[in-house]
Write a protein that holds these residues in place. Structure first.
Motif, PDB file in Angstrom:
ATOM      1  N   THR A 154      -7.247  21.142 -12.794  1.00  0.00           N
ATOM      2  CA  THR A 154      -6.391  20.285 -11.943  1.00  0.00           C
ATOM      3  C   THR A 154      -7.195  19.545 -10.724  1.00  0.00           C
ATOM      4  O   THR A 154      -6.986  18.236 -10.777  1.00  0.00           O
ATOM      5  CB  THR A 154      -5.226  21.227 -11.246  1.00  0.00           C
ATOM      6  OG1 THR A 154      -4.589  21.986 -12.263  1.00  0.00           O
ATOM      7  CG2 THR A 154      -4.246  20.261 -10.612  1.00  0.00           C
ATOM      8  N   ASN A 155      -8.066  20.164 -10.030  1.00  0.00           N
ATOM      9  CA  ASN A 155      -8.727  19.491  -8.946  1.00  0.00           C
ATOM     10  C   ASN A 155      -9.713  18.372  -9.660  1.00  0.00           C
ATOM     11  O   ASN A 155      -9.886  17.280  -8.931  1.00  0.00           O
ATOM     12  CB  ASN A 155      -9.446  20.400  -8.152  1.00  0.00           C
ATOM     13  CG  ASN A 155      -8.460  21.027  -7.010  1.00  0.00           C
ATOM     14  OD1 ASN A 155      -7.418  20.814  -6.928  1.00  0.00           O
ATOM     15  ND2 ASN A 155      -8.969  22.407  -6.660  1.00  0.00           N
ATOM     16  N   THR A 178      -0.116  16.804 -12.665  1.00  0.00           N
ATOM     17  CA  THR A 178      -1.628  16.361 -12.677  1.00  0.00           C
ATOM     18  C   THR A 178      -1.912  15.765 -14.096  1.00  0.00           C
ATOM     19  O   THR A 178      -2.285  14.671 -14.349  1.00  0.00           O
ATOM     20  CB  THR A 178      -2.718  17.088 -12.217  1.00  0.00           C
ATOM     21  OG1 THR A 178      -2.324  17.697 -10.960  1.00  0.00           O
ATOM     22  CG2 THR A 178      -3.950  16.232 -12.310  1.00  0.00           C
ATOM     23  N   GLY A 179      -1.620  16.502 -15.225  1.00  0.00           N
ATOM     24  CA  GLY A 179      -1.492  16.420 -16.508  1.00  0.00           C
ATOM     25  C   GLY A 179      -0.908  15.132 -17.039  1.00  0.00           C
ATOM     26  O   GLY A 179      -1.379  14.165 -17.684  1.00  0.00           O
ATOM     27  N   ALA A 195       1.445  21.790 -10.231  1.00  0.00           N
ATOM     28  CA  ALA A 195       0.388  20.803  -9.705  1.00  0.00           C
ATOM     29  C   ALA A 195      -0.229  20.761 -10.996  1.00  0.00           C
ATOM     30  O   ALA A 195      -0.725  19.424 -11.361  1.00  0.00           O
ATOM     31  CB  ALA A 195      -0.664  21.302  -8.867  1.00  0.00           C
ATOM     32  N   HIS A 196      -0.763  21.622 -11.875  1.00  0.00           N
ATOM     33  CA  HIS A 196      -1.515  21.391 -13.124  1.00  0.00           C
ATOM     34  C   HIS A 196      -0.659  20.546 -14.151  1.00  0.00           C
ATOM     35  O   HIS A 196      -1.395  19.567 -14.547  1.00  0.00           O
ATOM     36  CB  HIS A 196      -1.597  22.831 -13.631  1.00  0.00           C
ATOM     37  CG  HIS A 196      -2.515  22.846 -14.909  1.00  0.00           C
ATOM     38  ND1 HIS A 196      -3.657  22.733 -15.180  1.00  0.00           N
ATOM     39  CD2 HIS A 196      -1.923  22.998 -16.333  1.00  0.00           C
ATOM     40  CE1 HIS A 196      -4.166  22.477 -16.467  1.00  0.00           C
ATOM     41  NE2 HIS A 196      -3.001  22.764 -17.060  1.00  0.00           N
ATOM     42  N   HIS A 197       0.733  20.740 -14.373  1.00  0.00           N
ATOM     43  CA  HIS A 197       1.397  20.090 -15.211  1.00  0.00           C
ATOM     44  C   HIS A 197       1.443  18.490 -14.614  1.00  0.00           C
ATOM     45  O   HIS A 197       1.434  17.771 -15.623  1.00  0.00           O
ATOM     46  CB  HIS A 197       2.885  20.791 -15.317  1.00  0.00           C
ATOM     47  CG  HIS A 197       2.598  22.107 -16.324  1.00  0.00           C
ATOM     48  ND1 HIS A 197       1.919  22.338 -17.122  1.00  0.00           N
ATOM     49  CD2 HIS A 197       3.305  23.401 -16.005  1.00  0.00           C
ATOM     50  CE1 HIS A 197       2.196  23.481 -17.857  1.00  0.00           C
ATOM     51  NE2 HIS A 197       2.804  24.066 -17.125  1.00  0.00           N
ATOM     52  N   ARG A 238      -9.263  16.607 -12.341  1.00  0.00           N
ATOM     53  CA  ARG A 238      -8.543  15.508 -12.663  1.00  0.00           C
ATOM     54  C   ARG A 238      -8.021  14.959 -11.565  1.00  0.00           C
ATOM     55  O   ARG A 238      -8.223  13.696 -11.835  1.00  0.00           O
ATOM     56  CB  ARG A 238      -7.137  16.275 -13.208  1.00  0.00           C
ATOM     57  CG  ARG A 238      -7.325  16.708 -14.731  1.00  0.00           C
ATOM     58  CD  ARG A 238      -5.909  17.321 -15.373  1.00  0.00           C
ATOM     59  NE  ARG A 238      -5.837  17.351 -16.731  1.00  0.00           N
ATOM     60  CZ  ARG A 238      -5.284  18.420 -17.329  1.00  0.00           C
ATOM     61  NH1 ARG A 238      -4.110  18.789 -16.680  1.00  0.00           N
ATOM     62  NH2 ARG A 238      -5.212  18.328 -18.714  1.00  0.00           N
ATOM     63  N   LYS A 239      -7.646  15.329 -10.357  1.00  0.00           N
ATOM     64  CA  LYS A 239      -7.237  14.583  -9.278  1.00  0.00           C
ATOM     65  C   LYS A 239      -8.566  14.098  -8.448  1.00  0.00           C
ATOM     66  O   LYS A 239      -8.339  12.926  -7.825  1.00  0.00           O
ATOM     67  CB  LYS A 239      -6.389  15.734  -8.371  1.00  0.00           C
ATOM     68  CG  LYS A 239      -4.928  15.910  -9.027  1.00  0.00           C
ATOM     69  CD  LYS A 239      -4.197  16.693  -8.000  1.00  0.00           C
ATOM     70  CE  LYS A 239      -4.701  18.028  -7.497  1.00  0.00           C
ATOM     71  NZ  LYS A 239      -3.664  18.348  -6.491  1.00  0.00           N
ATOM     72  N   ASP A 259       0.252  26.523  -8.620  1.00  0.00           N
ATOM     73  CA  ASP A 259      -0.606  26.259  -9.626  1.00  0.00           C
ATOM     74  C   ASP A 259      -0.021  25.781 -10.985  1.00  0.00           C
ATOM     75  O   ASP A 259      -0.593  24.904 -11.526  1.00  0.00           O
ATOM     76  CB  ASP A 259      -1.067  27.752  -9.983  1.00  0.00           C
ATOM     77  CG  ASP A 259      -2.092  28.304  -9.089  1.00  0.00           C
ATOM     78  OD1 ASP A 259      -2.387  27.371  -8.138  1.00  0.00           O
ATOM     79  OD2 ASP A 259      -2.138  29.565  -8.859  1.00  0.00           O
ATOM     80  N   GLU A 273      -6.678  26.006 -11.737  1.00  0.00           N
ATOM     81  CA  GLU A 273      -6.875  25.133 -10.240  1.00  0.00           C
ATOM     82  C   GLU A 273      -8.098  24.256 -10.123  1.00  0.00           C
ATOM     83  O   GLU A 273      -8.079  23.172  -9.880  1.00  0.00           O
ATOM     84  CB  GLU A 273      -6.517  25.969  -8.969  1.00  0.00           C
ATOM     85  CG  GLU A 273      -6.878  25.238  -7.871  1.00  0.00           C
ATOM     86  CD  GLU A 273      -5.733  24.345  -7.326  1.00  0.00           C
ATOM     87  OE1 GLU A 273      -5.838  23.316  -6.605  1.00  0.00           O
ATOM     88  OE2 GLU A 273      -4.772  24.536  -8.129  1.00  0.00           O
ATOM     89  N   THR A 287       4.485  18.408 -21.386  1.00  0.00           N
ATOM     90  CA  THR A 287       4.172  18.894 -20.412  1.00  0.00           C
ATOM     91  C   THR A 287       5.162  18.809 -19.099  1.00  0.00           C
ATOM     92  O   THR A 287       5.272  19.714 -18.396  1.00  0.00           O
ATOM     93  CB  THR A 287       2.730  17.636 -19.662  1.00  0.00           C
ATOM     94  OG1 THR A 287       1.877  17.962 -20.916  1.00  0.00           O
ATOM     95  CG2 THR A 287       2.188  18.383 -18.632  1.00  0.00           C
TER      96      THR A 287
END
Length: 398
Positions: free
Chosen positions: A316-317, A211-212, A207-209, A319-320, A204, A313, A241
Protein backbone atom coordinates in the motif's frame (compact mmCIF):
# COMPACT_ATOMS: atom_id res chain seq x y z
CA UNK A 1 -5.83 -13.34 15.67
CA UNK A 2 -7.99 -14.31 18.61
CA UNK A 3 -8.95 -11.98 21.38
CA UNK A 4 -8.95 -12.75 25.08
CA UNK A 5 -12.37 -12.47 26.64
CA UNK A 6 -13.23 -11.37 30.13
CA UNK A 7 -14.06 -14.27 32.40
CA UNK A 8 -17.65 -15.36 32.74
CA UNK A 9 -19.55 -13.82 35.65
CA UNK A 10 -21.73 -16.85 36.20
CA UNK A 11 -19.43 -18.18 38.93
CA UNK A 12 -19.31 -14.96 41.02
CA UNK A 13 -23.07 -14.56 40.69
CA UNK A 14 -23.61 -18.08 41.99
CA UNK A 15 -21.31 -17.42 44.94
CA UNK A 16 -23.16 -14.18 45.67
CA UNK A 17 -26.52 -15.95 45.60
CA UNK A 18 -25.22 -18.62 48.00
CA UNK A 19 -23.87 -15.97 50.37
CA UNK A 20 -27.20 -14.14 50.36
CA UNK A 21 -29.02 -17.40 51.07
CA UNK A 22 -26.67 -18.08 54.01
CA UNK A 23 -27.18 -14.53 55.32
CA UNK A 24 -30.97 -14.87 55.14
CA UNK A 25 -30.83 -18.18 57.02
CA UNK A 26 -28.59 -16.62 59.69
CA UNK A 27 -30.93 -13.62 60.10
CA UNK A 28 -34.02 -15.82 60.38
CA UNK A 29 -32.32 -18.14 62.89
CA UNK A 30 -31.13 -15.16 64.98
CA UNK A 31 -34.62 -13.60 64.96
CA UNK A 32 -36.25 -16.88 66.07
CA UNK A 33 -33.66 -17.24 68.82
CA UNK A 34 -34.31 -13.71 70.14
CA UNK A 35 -38.06 -14.28 70.12
CA UNK A 36 -37.73 -17.63 71.89
CA UNK A 37 -35.58 -16.24 74.74
CA UNK A 38 -37.65 -13.07 75.11
CA UNK A 39 -34.93 -10.59 74.15
CA UNK A 40 -37.44 -7.91 73.14
CA UNK A 41 -39.48 -8.35 76.35
CA UNK A 42 -36.66 -7.55 78.76
CA UNK A 43 -37.64 -4.88 81.33
CA UNK A 44 -35.75 -1.66 80.80
CA UNK A 45 -34.04 -2.73 77.54
CA UNK A 46 -36.79 -4.43 75.52
CA UNK A 47 -38.19 -1.24 73.98
CA UNK A 48 -34.79 0.11 72.88
CA UNK A 49 -33.79 -3.29 71.49
CA UNK A 50 -37.06 -3.50 69.56
CA UNK A 51 -36.60 -0.06 68.00
CA UNK A 52 -32.96 -0.69 67.10
CA UNK A 53 -33.71 -4.15 65.67
CA UNK A 54 -36.64 -2.78 63.66
CA UNK A 55 -34.46 -0.11 62.01
CA UNK A 56 -31.81 -2.73 61.20
CA UNK A 57 -34.46 -5.08 59.79
CA UNK A 58 -36.01 -2.35 57.63
CA UNK A 59 -32.58 -1.41 56.25
CA UNK A 60 -31.71 -5.04 55.64
CA UNK A 61 -34.95 -5.61 53.72
CA UNK A 62 -34.14 -2.65 51.48
CA UNK A 63 -30.58 -3.81 50.70
CA UNK A 64 -31.49 -5.80 47.53
CA UNK A 65 -33.19 -2.74 46.04
CA UNK A 66 -30.48 -0.33 47.20
CA UNK A 67 -27.73 -2.57 45.84
CA UNK A 68 -29.29 -2.66 42.35
CA UNK A 69 -27.28 -1.18 39.50
CA UNK A 70 -29.72 1.62 38.85
CA UNK A 71 -29.32 3.01 42.42
CA UNK A 72 -26.20 4.94 43.26
CA UNK A 73 -23.89 3.43 45.91
CA UNK A 74 -24.33 6.38 48.24
CA UNK A 75 -27.99 5.44 48.80
CA UNK A 76 -26.92 2.08 50.22
CA UNK A 77 -24.25 3.78 52.31
CA UNK A 78 -26.72 6.30 53.75
CA UNK A 79 -29.21 3.57 54.67
CA UNK A 80 -26.52 1.59 56.46
CA UNK A 81 -25.44 4.79 58.21
CA UNK A 82 -28.97 5.32 59.49
CA UNK A 83 -29.06 1.77 60.91
CA UNK A 84 -25.65 2.25 62.56
CA UNK A 85 -26.66 5.59 64.06
CA UNK A 86 -29.93 4.10 65.37
CA UNK A 87 -28.01 1.22 66.95
CA UNK A 88 -25.53 3.55 68.66
CA UNK A 89 -28.39 5.76 69.91
CA UNK A 90 -30.17 2.74 71.38
CA UNK A 91 -26.88 1.66 73.01
CA UNK A 92 -26.66 5.04 74.72
CA UNK A 93 -30.32 4.82 75.76
CA UNK A 94 -29.81 1.34 77.20
CA UNK A 95 -26.73 2.53 79.10
CA UNK A 96 -28.68 5.44 80.61
CA UNK A 97 -31.85 3.52 81.52
CA UNK A 98 -30.78 -0.06 82.17
CA UNK A 99 -29.94 0.47 85.82
CA UNK A 100 -29.14 -2.85 87.50
CA UNK A 101 -30.25 -4.98 84.53
CA UNK A 102 -28.21 -7.99 83.56
CA UNK A 103 -25.54 -7.18 80.97
CA UNK A 104 -26.74 -10.01 78.70
CA UNK A 105 -30.11 -8.28 78.28
CA UNK A 106 -28.50 -5.35 76.42
CA UNK A 107 -28.07 -7.16 73.12
CA UNK A 108 -29.67 -9.80 70.92
CA UNK A 109 -28.49 -12.08 68.18
CA UNK A 110 -30.69 -10.63 65.43
CA UNK A 111 -29.39 -7.06 65.51
CA UNK A 112 -25.75 -8.18 65.62
CA UNK A 113 -26.22 -10.44 62.59
CA UNK A 114 -28.15 -7.75 60.70
CA UNK A 115 -25.47 -5.13 61.36
CA UNK A 116 -22.72 -7.52 60.29
CA UNK A 117 -24.53 -8.13 56.99
CA UNK A 118 -24.93 -4.37 56.48
CA UNK A 119 -21.25 -3.98 57.30
CA UNK A 120 -20.30 -6.52 54.63
CA UNK A 121 -22.54 -4.96 51.97
CA UNK A 122 -21.40 -1.40 52.74
CA UNK A 123 -17.70 -2.26 52.66
CA UNK A 124 -18.26 -4.19 49.43
CA UNK A 125 -20.57 -1.87 47.45
CA UNK A 126 -20.84 1.47 49.26
CA UNK A 127 -19.61 4.79 47.91
CA UNK A 128 -15.87 4.92 48.77
CA UNK A 129 -15.57 7.95 51.08
CA UNK A 130 -18.95 7.69 52.89
CA UNK A 131 -18.52 3.92 53.15
CA UNK A 132 -15.33 4.39 55.20
CA UNK A 133 -17.20 6.52 57.76
CA UNK A 134 -20.26 4.25 57.85
CA UNK A 135 -18.08 1.14 58.15
CA UNK A 136 -16.36 2.58 61.23
CA UNK A 137 -19.78 3.49 62.69
CA UNK A 138 -21.12 -0.02 62.09
CA UNK A 139 -18.04 -1.51 63.73
CA UNK A 140 -18.58 0.69 66.76
CA UNK A 141 -22.28 -0.22 66.91
CA UNK A 142 -21.57 -3.96 66.80
CA UNK A 143 -18.72 -3.91 69.30
CA UNK A 144 -20.12 -1.51 71.93
CA UNK A 145 -23.57 -3.04 72.30
CA UNK A 146 -22.53 -5.86 74.70
CA UNK A 147 -20.89 -3.19 76.89
CA UNK A 148 -24.01 -1.00 77.06
CA UNK A 149 -25.08 -1.96 80.60
CA UNK A 150 -21.73 -2.60 82.28
CA UNK A 151 -18.26 -3.86 81.53
CA UNK A 152 -17.76 -7.30 83.01
CA UNK A 153 -16.06 -10.53 82.04
CA UNK A 154 -18.97 -12.01 80.04
CA UNK A 155 -19.75 -8.79 78.13
CA UNK A 156 -16.05 -8.22 77.34
CA UNK A 157 -15.76 -11.74 75.92
CA UNK A 158 -18.84 -11.21 73.74
CA UNK A 159 -17.49 -7.82 72.58
CA UNK A 160 -14.12 -9.41 71.75
CA UNK A 161 -15.75 -12.19 69.71
CA UNK A 162 -17.90 -9.64 67.84
CA UNK A 163 -14.76 -7.58 67.19
CA UNK A 164 -13.02 -10.54 65.59
CA UNK A 165 -16.05 -11.39 63.47
CA UNK A 166 -16.60 -7.76 62.42
CA UNK A 167 -12.96 -7.26 61.46
CA UNK A 168 -12.99 -10.51 59.48
CA UNK A 169 -16.19 -9.51 57.65
CA UNK A 170 -14.73 -6.08 56.86
CA UNK A 171 -11.47 -7.55 55.60
CA UNK A 172 -13.15 -10.12 53.37
CA UNK A 173 -15.53 -7.49 51.95
CA UNK A 174 -12.73 -5.03 51.21
CA UNK A 175 -10.65 -7.77 49.59
CA UNK A 176 -13.62 -8.75 47.42
CA UNK A 177 -14.12 -5.11 46.47
CA UNK A 178 -10.48 -4.78 45.41
CA UNK A 179 -10.64 -8.01 43.39
CA UNK A 180 -13.78 -6.86 41.57
CA UNK A 181 -12.26 -3.44 40.88
CA UNK A 182 -9.11 -5.07 39.50
CA UNK A 183 -11.21 -7.36 37.30
CA UNK A 184 -13.16 -4.40 35.91
CA UNK A 185 -9.96 -2.54 35.14
CA UNK A 186 -8.58 -5.62 33.40
CA UNK A 187 -11.76 -6.01 31.33
CA UNK A 188 -11.63 -2.33 30.40
CA UNK A 189 -7.99 -2.69 29.38
CA UNK A 190 -8.79 -5.76 27.29
CA UNK A 191 -11.62 -3.92 25.51
CA UNK A 192 -9.30 -0.98 24.87
CA UNK A 193 -6.63 -3.28 23.43
CA UNK A 194 -9.25 -4.91 21.23
CA UNK A 195 -10.42 -1.55 19.90
CA UNK A 196 -6.84 -0.46 19.22
CA UNK A 197 -6.31 -3.69 17.30
CA UNK A 198 -9.49 -3.03 15.33
CA UNK A 199 -8.28 0.48 14.55
CA UNK A 200 -5.07 -0.97 13.14
CA UNK A 201 -7.10 -3.47 11.12
CA UNK A 202 -9.26 -0.63 9.83
CA UNK A 203 -6.20 1.20 8.59
CA UNK A 204 -4.73 -1.89 6.96
CA UNK A 205 -7.83 -3.06 5.12
CA UNK A 206 -9.40 0.23 4.08
CA UNK A 207 -6.13 1.97 3.16
CA UNK A 208 -5.12 -1.01 1.04
CA UNK A 209 -8.42 -1.10 -0.85
CA UNK A 210 -8.82 2.66 -1.26
CA UNK A 211 -5.26 3.02 -2.51
CA UNK A 212 -5.93 0.28 -5.05
CA UNK A 213 -9.03 2.14 -6.25
CA UNK A 214 -7.07 5.37 -6.69
CA UNK A 215 -4.25 3.66 -8.60
CA UNK A 216 -6.69 1.86 -10.90
CA UNK A 217 -8.59 5.08 -11.57
CA UNK A 218 -5.35 6.83 -12.47
CA UNK A 219 -4.50 3.96 -14.79
CA UNK A 220 -7.85 4.26 -16.56
CA UNK A 221 -7.29 7.96 -17.15
CA UNK A 222 -3.89 7.22 -18.66
CA UNK A 223 -5.03 4.52 -21.09
CA UNK A 224 -8.69 5.43 -21.73
CA UNK A 225 -7.96 7.28 -24.97
CA UNK A 226 -5.61 4.65 -26.42
CA UNK A 227 -7.17 1.45 -25.07
CA UNK A 228 -10.92 1.96 -24.54
CA UNK A 229 -11.38 -1.81 -24.34
CA UNK A 230 -9.59 -1.83 -20.97
CA UNK A 231 -11.96 0.67 -19.33
CA UNK A 232 -14.78 -1.79 -18.60
CA UNK A 233 -12.57 -4.43 -16.89
CA UNK A 234 -10.83 -1.72 -14.89
CA UNK A 235 -14.15 -0.27 -13.73
CA UNK A 236 -15.25 -3.74 -12.72
CA UNK A 237 -12.11 -4.17 -10.62
CA UNK A 238 -12.69 -0.79 -9.03
CA UNK A 239 -16.25 -1.79 -8.17
CA UNK A 240 -15.08 -5.06 -6.63
CA UNK A 241 -12.35 -3.35 -4.62
CA UNK A 242 -14.80 -0.72 -3.37
CA UNK A 243 -17.28 -3.39 -2.28
CA UNK A 244 -14.54 -5.22 -0.36
CA UNK A 245 -13.54 -1.95 1.32
CA UNK A 246 -17.14 -1.30 2.37
CA UNK A 247 -17.47 -4.80 3.83
CA UNK A 248 -14.24 -4.36 5.80
CA UNK A 249 -15.34 -0.94 6.99
CA UNK A 250 -18.71 -2.23 8.20
CA UNK A 251 -17.07 -5.08 10.10
CA UNK A 252 -14.53 -2.83 11.74
CA UNK A 253 -17.02 -0.15 12.76
CA UNK A 254 -19.37 -2.83 14.04
CA UNK A 255 -16.54 -4.24 16.13
CA UNK A 256 -15.67 -0.82 17.54
CA UNK A 257 -19.30 -0.23 18.53
CA UNK A 258 -19.87 -3.64 20.08
CA UNK A 259 -19.51 -4.23 23.81
CA UNK A 260 -18.18 -7.77 23.39
CA UNK A 261 -15.78 -8.18 20.50
CA UNK A 262 -15.60 -11.79 19.41
CA UNK A 263 -13.00 -11.64 16.70
CA UNK A 264 -11.49 -9.54 13.99
CA UNK A 265 -12.27 -10.09 10.36
CA UNK A 266 -9.84 -12.88 9.72
CA UNK A 267 -6.96 -12.38 7.37
CA UNK A 268 -6.36 -15.09 4.78
CA UNK A 269 -4.58 -17.94 6.52
CA UNK A 270 -1.03 -19.05 5.79
CA UNK A 271 0.91 -17.96 2.77
CA UNK A 272 -2.06 -18.08 0.44
CA UNK A 273 -3.23 -14.60 1.35
CA UNK A 274 0.27 -13.19 1.01
CA UNK A 275 0.68 -14.77 -2.43
CA UNK A 276 -2.67 -13.29 -3.49
CA UNK A 277 -1.56 -9.85 -2.35
CA UNK A 278 1.56 -9.94 -4.50
CA UNK A 279 -0.29 -11.44 -7.46
CA UNK A 280 -3.04 -8.79 -7.29
CA UNK A 281 -0.63 -5.91 -6.80
CA UNK A 282 -1.34 -3.56 -9.63
CA UNK A 283 0.75 -0.62 -10.76
CA UNK A 284 1.33 0.42 -14.37
CA UNK A 285 4.83 -0.47 -15.56
CA UNK A 286 5.71 -2.03 -12.17
CA UNK A 287 6.53 -5.70 -11.69
CA UNK A 288 6.03 -7.53 -8.38
CA UNK A 289 7.91 -10.72 -7.53
CA UNK A 290 7.57 -13.10 -4.58
CA UNK A 291 10.43 -15.30 -3.38
CA UNK A 292 9.92 -18.02 -0.80
CA UNK A 293 12.65 -19.87 1.05
CA UNK A 294 12.10 -22.63 3.55
CA UNK A 295 8.85 -24.31 4.70
CA UNK A 296 6.65 -21.24 4.36
CA UNK A 297 3.43 -23.27 4.36
CA UNK A 298 4.13 -24.40 7.95
CA UNK A 299 4.18 -20.89 9.47
CA UNK A 300 2.11 -20.54 12.67
CA UNK A 301 -1.16 -18.72 12.11
CA UNK A 302 -0.26 -15.66 14.19
CA UNK A 303 3.14 -15.30 12.47
CA UNK A 304 1.52 -15.74 9.02
CA UNK A 305 -1.09 -13.10 9.90
CA UNK A 306 1.59 -10.55 10.82
CA UNK A 307 3.57 -11.41 7.67
CA UNK A 308 0.40 -10.80 5.66
CA UNK A 309 -0.10 -7.40 7.32
CA UNK A 310 3.51 -6.39 6.75
CA UNK A 311 3.20 -7.23 3.07
CA UNK A 312 -0.18 -5.51 2.73
CA UNK A 313 0.96 -2.26 4.34
CA UNK A 314 4.24 -2.25 2.43
CA UNK A 315 2.52 -2.69 -0.94
CA UNK A 316 0.00 0.00 0.00
CA UNK A 317 2.80 2.42 0.84
CA UNK A 318 4.54 1.61 -2.44
CA UNK A 319 1.37 2.53 -4.31
CA UNK A 320 1.08 5.82 -2.46
CA UNK A 321 4.63 6.98 -1.91
CA UNK A 322 7.15 5.16 -4.15
CA UNK A 323 7.91 7.59 -6.98
CA UNK A 324 9.55 6.09 -10.05
CA UNK A 325 9.20 2.53 -8.78
CA UNK A 326 9.70 -0.19 -11.41
CA UNK A 327 10.39 -3.36 -9.41
CA UNK A 328 8.93 -4.72 -6.15
CA UNK A 329 10.44 -7.76 -4.48
CA UNK A 330 8.72 -9.59 -1.61
CA UNK A 331 10.87 -12.21 0.11
CA UNK A 332 9.69 -14.63 2.79
CA UNK A 333 12.33 -16.83 4.41
CA UNK A 334 11.64 -19.38 7.14
CA UNK A 335 14.64 -20.16 9.34
CA UNK A 336 14.81 -22.65 12.23
CA UNK A 337 14.04 -19.97 14.84
CA UNK A 338 12.36 -17.16 12.95
CA UNK A 339 10.62 -16.03 9.78
CA UNK A 340 11.90 -13.02 7.87
CA UNK A 341 9.66 -10.92 5.63
CA UNK A 342 11.27 -8.33 3.37
CA UNK A 343 9.55 -5.98 0.95
CA UNK A 344 11.84 -3.84 -1.17
CA UNK A 345 11.38 -1.50 -4.12
CA UNK A 346 13.56 0.70 -6.27
CA UNK A 347 11.50 3.87 -6.02
CA UNK A 348 12.13 7.11 -4.15
CA UNK A 349 9.96 8.12 -1.22
CA UNK A 350 7.64 11.06 -1.75
CA UNK A 351 7.61 13.59 1.05
CA UNK A 352 4.25 13.82 2.82
CA UNK A 353 2.86 16.62 4.95
CA UNK A 354 2.49 14.37 8.00
CA UNK A 355 3.68 10.87 8.87
CA UNK A 356 1.16 8.06 8.63
CA UNK A 357 0.23 5.37 11.10
CA UNK A 358 0.89 2.35 8.91
CA UNK A 359 4.57 1.77 9.74
CA UNK A 360 3.93 2.50 13.42
CA UNK A 361 1.14 -0.05 13.45
CA UNK A 362 3.38 -2.62 11.76
CA UNK A 363 6.09 -2.07 14.35
CA UNK A 364 3.53 -2.57 17.13
CA UNK A 365 2.35 -5.85 15.57
CA UNK A 366 5.86 -7.20 15.12
CA UNK A 367 7.18 -6.22 18.55
CA UNK A 368 4.04 -7.63 20.16
CA UNK A 369 5.13 -11.03 18.88
CA UNK A 370 8.66 -10.46 20.17
CA UNK A 371 10.17 -9.67 16.76
CA UNK A 372 12.12 -6.79 15.27
CA UNK A 373 11.03 -4.31 12.59
CA UNK A 374 12.96 -2.10 10.19
CA UNK A 375 11.78 0.41 7.61
CA UNK A 376 14.48 2.50 6.00
CA UNK A 377 15.76 3.93 2.75
CA UNK A 378 18.46 1.99 0.92
CA UNK A 379 20.89 2.94 -1.83
CA UNK A 380 18.44 1.81 -4.47
CA UNK A 381 15.02 2.38 -2.92
CA UNK A 382 13.14 1.44 0.24
CA UNK A 383 13.21 -1.66 2.43
CA UNK A 384 10.79 -3.02 5.02
CA UNK A 385 12.01 -6.00 7.07
CA UNK A 386 10.22 -7.89 9.83
CA UNK A 387 11.88 -10.72 11.78
CA UNK A 388 9.24 -12.84 13.52
CA UNK A 389 10.08 -15.55 16.09
CA UNK A 390 8.42 -18.85 15.34
CA UNK A 391 7.82 -19.29 19.08
CA UNK A 392 6.66 -15.73 19.87
CA UNK A 393 7.51 -14.19 23.23
CA UNK A 394 4.40 -12.08 23.61
CA UNK A 395 4.63 -8.80 25.44
CA UNK A 396 0.90 -8.42 26.18
CA UNK A 397 -0.41 -9.22 29.65
CA UNK A 398 -2.27 -12.52 30.16
Amino acid sequence: MRFRHPRSRRGPRLVGALLWAAAICAVVAAALFDVSVGTFRQPGTGTALTVSASVAAATLLGVPALAARDVRPWALTCASGVAAAASLACTVAIHLRAGDADASSAYGAFESVALLILLAVTARQGAPVPAAVVTATLLAAVITRPLAVRVQEGSVIVAFVLTLVAVMVTGVSLATRLVVADRRQREHRIRLEQRLALARELHDFVAHHVTGIVVQAQGIQAVAAKRPDMVAPALQRIEQTGAEALVSLRRMVGGLRAEDIDALPAAPEGMRGLRDLVADFGLRDVSARLTEAGPTNTLPSDVAAVAHRVTMESLTNIRKHAHGCRHVHVRVQVLPQQAVVEVSNDGTVRQTSSPGYGLKGLEERVTRLGGTFLAAATDGGWLVRACLPLAPARTDTP
